[in-house]
Write a protein that holds these residues in place. Structure first.
Motif, mmCIF file in Angstrom:
data_model
loop_
_atom_site.group_PDB
_atom_site.id
_atom_site.type_symbol
_atom_site.label_atom_id
_atom_site.label_comp_id
_atom_site.label_asym_id
_atom_site.label_seq_id
_atom_site.Cartn_x
_atom_site.Cartn_y
_atom_site.Cartn_z
ATOM 1 N N ILE A 24 -1.355 7.225 10.856
ATOM 2 C CA ILE A 24 -2.244 7.998 9.997
ATOM 3 C C ILE A 24 -1.831 7.852 8.528
ATOM 4 O O ILE A 24 -2.665 7.607 7.642
ATOM 5 N N LEU A 25 -0.530 8.014 8.252
ATOM 6 C CA LEU A 25 -0.035 7.917 6.875
ATOM 7 C C LEU A 25 -0.228 6.511 6.322
ATOM 8 O O LEU A 25 -0.632 6.336 5.160
ATOM 9 N N TYR A 26 0.067 5.520 7.140
ATOM 10 C CA TYR A 26 -0.079 4.130 6.689
ATOM 11 C C TYR A 26 -1.554 3.798 6.451
ATOM 12 O O TYR A 26 -1.907 3.120 5.471
ATOM 13 N N GLY A 27 -2.439 4.285 7.332
ATOM 14 C CA GLY A 27 -3.865 4.078 7.125
ATOM 15 C C GLY A 27 -4.366 4.738 5.850
ATOM 16 O O GLY A 27 -5.205 4.176 5.138
ATOM 17 N N GLN A 64 10.275 6.036 -0.896
ATOM 18 C CA GLN A 64 10.314 7.090 0.108
ATOM 19 C C GLN A 64 9.216 6.961 1.169
ATOM 20 O O GLN A 64 9.475 7.219 2.359
ATOM 21 N N PRO A 65 7.974 6.568 0.817
ATOM 22 C CA PRO A 65 6.957 6.400 1.871
ATOM 23 C C PRO A 65 7.357 5.403 2.945
ATOM 24 O O PRO A 65 7.029 5.592 4.124
ATOM 25 N N TYR A 66 8.073 4.338 2.573
ATOM 26 C CA TYR A 66 8.536 3.377 3.574
ATOM 27 C C TYR A 66 9.578 4.015 4.490
ATOM 28 O O TYR A 66 9.565 3.779 5.711
ATOM 29 N N TYR A 67 10.474 4.795 3.903
ATOM 30 C CA TYR A 67 11.484 5.484 4.718
ATOM 31 C C TYR A 67 10.817 6.446 5.698
ATOM 32 O O TYR A 67 11.233 6.543 6.870
ATOM 33 N N ASP A 68 9.799 7.160 5.227
ATOM 34 C CA ASP A 68 9.103 8.107 6.092
ATOM 35 C C ASP A 68 8.418 7.393 7.249
ATOM 36 O O ASP A 68 8.461 7.865 8.402
ATOM 37 N N LEU A 69 7.776 6.274 6.964
ATOM 38 C CA LEU A 69 7.112 5.523 8.026
ATOM 39 C C LEU A 69 8.119 5.000 9.048
ATOM 40 O O LEU A 69 7.887 5.067 10.258
ATOM 41 N N TRP A 70 9.239 4.474 8.567
ATOM 42 C CA TRP A 70 10.281 3.962 9.460
ATOM 43 C C TRP A 70 10.836 5.092 10.341
ATOM 44 O O TRP A 70 11.052 4.895 11.541
ATOM 45 N N ALA A 107 0.807 -1.222 0.000
ATOM 46 C CA ALA A 107 0.000 0.000 0.000
ATOM 47 C C ALA A 107 0.843 1.277 0.000
ATOM 48 O O ALA A 107 0.567 2.201 -0.777
ATOM 49 N N PRO A 108 1.903 1.397 0.832
ATOM 50 C CA PRO A 108 2.699 2.638 0.778
ATOM 51 C C PRO A 108 3.373 2.870 -0.565
ATOM 52 O O PRO A 108 3.673 4.016 -0.918
ATOM 53 N N LEU A 109 3.605 1.780 -1.311
ATOM 54 C CA LEU A 109 4.256 1.933 -2.609
ATOM 55 C C LEU A 109 3.379 2.703 -3.587
ATOM 56 O O LEU A 109 3.899 3.338 -4.520
ATOM 57 N N LEU A 110 2.064 2.673 -3.392
ATOM 58 C CA LEU A 110 1.173 3.442 -4.259
ATOM 59 C C LEU A 110 1.497 4.930 -4.191
ATOM 60 O O LEU A 110 1.491 5.625 -5.213
ATOM 61 N N LEU A 111 1.783 5.419 -2.986
ATOM 62 C CA LEU A 111 2.127 6.832 -2.840
ATOM 63 C C LEU A 111 3.429 7.146 -3.557
ATOM 64 O O LEU A 111 3.584 8.217 -4.151
ATOM 65 N N ARG A 156 6.241 9.650 -8.207
ATOM 66 C CA ARG A 156 7.150 9.538 -9.354
ATOM 67 C C ARG A 156 6.470 9.938 -10.655
ATOM 68 O O ARG A 156 7.096 10.555 -11.532
ATOM 69 N N VAL A 157 5.190 9.599 -10.812
ATOM 70 C CA VAL A 157 4.449 10.001 -12.013
ATOM 71 C C VAL A 157 4.332 11.521 -12.065
ATOM 72 O O VAL A 157 4.547 12.146 -13.115
#
Length: 305
Positions: A224-227, A41-47, A17-21, A26-27
């Motif tokens: 919140i971001l992950y949800g 980057q969304p995974y890095y932000d969550l971590w 799911a975070p990969l969608l962001l 990138r688009v």
């Protein structure tokens, strides 16, 4: 194979799911002629957020702390109900489409309560806008699901999506096209995307969803971001499930094609956000009324067929 497909669906939602962001960013960077953020980057932000401390206002109660957890739990439960394409979901039963819609409402309810609990008029403004627009988007969602349920004679999302085959598309193309258009508008509205809202803006006069979560930090903000990412995945799953005739494919193949279509939906969102401007707040209800009208017309076609 069926048991594997049952388990892999929520796992795909949880992990991808975070990969969608990242795909959307990138688009948008591609259309803007920029290099853009890394895809992950969304995974890095969550971590990073999970390893920070949380700051709480003295005016906030337990509701503020519970809102991110309840919201995330609701989306995780919905991920076990909403299937990928023609594959049966992990928790499939008659009427599960109603529970899935109410789980979305439960998550929003607690996020709104958390915003109001801060005592900030700024976040209260965002909560008011969120509730106003969701009251217009939810009827479109329910009526679109009613049209699909009537056309397929099933009250289960798994039964609905498994009934959509190439022959079904040929016989009921008008209903499915109208439902798909209505769900696409609802997806953009419910996930705070352009043209309804801009997730990257911090302008007071235009913020809707982002203003409600300004006081969250650390793990709470990560939830919140992950949800939000899970919510985007689930709405994209509803849209692609209504569009793609995957009812005749093997379960694993249907899940793989549906997951690929969800990422194509993220590409579509990136293109929309790169080619359109955000609507004025007074124009957003007109867009949502259009979605409701399309859903009602789809229900009329379903009742007449």
């Amino acid at each position: 194979m069926m048991q594997t497909a049952l388990i892999i669906q929520p796992l795909l939602a949880i992990t991808l799911a975070p990969l969608l962001l990242g795909v959307i960013n990138r688009v948008k960077a591609f259309f803007a002629g920029r290099r853009g953020q890394p895809l992950f980057q969304p995974y890095y932000d969550l971590w990073r957020l999970l390893h920070k401390g949380a700051v709480y206002s003295t005016a906030a109660s337990w509701i503020f702390r519970a809102a991110p957890v309840v919201s995330l739990a609701a989306f995780l439960t919905a991920a076990c109900i909403i299937p990928l394409g023609g594959v049966r979901s992990l928790f499939s039963f008659s009427g599960d489409l109603i529970l899935a819609a109410y789980l979305f409402g439960l998550a929003r309810f607690f996020v709104v309560l958390g915003a109001l609990d801060t005592g900030s008029s700024f976040e209260g403004m965002g909560a008011s806008r969120e509730v106003h627009f969701s009251a217009l988007a939810e009827p479109a969602l329910f009526i679109a699901l009613m049209a699909l349920a009537r056309q397929t004679s099933s009250l289960s999302l798994s039964g609905i999506f498994s009934s959509i085959t190439p022959d079904f598309w040929t016989a009921h193309s008008a209903t499915l096209l109208l439902v798909s258009a209505a769900l696409a508008i609802v997806l953009l509205a419910e996930n705070a995307r352009i043209p309804v809202d801009d997730p990257n803006t911090h302008l007071e006069l235009t913020m809707i969803h982002e203003v409600m979560v300004l006081d969250y930090s650390g793990p709470d903000f990560a939830f919140i971001l992950y949800g939000s990412a899970l919510k985007l995945w689930l709405y994209a799953a509803l849209l692609t499930g209504a569009i793609l005739p995957l009812g005749t494919l093997p379960p694993l193949a249907a899940a793989a094609v549906s997951a690929a279509a969800i990422f194509l939906t993220a590409v579509f969102i990136g293109i929309v956000e790169s080619s359109m401007a955000r609507l004025r707040l007074l124009r957003v209800p007109h867009l949502l009324f259009t979605a409701a009208a399309l859903a009602i017309l789809a229900l009329v076609f379903a009742l007449r067929s």
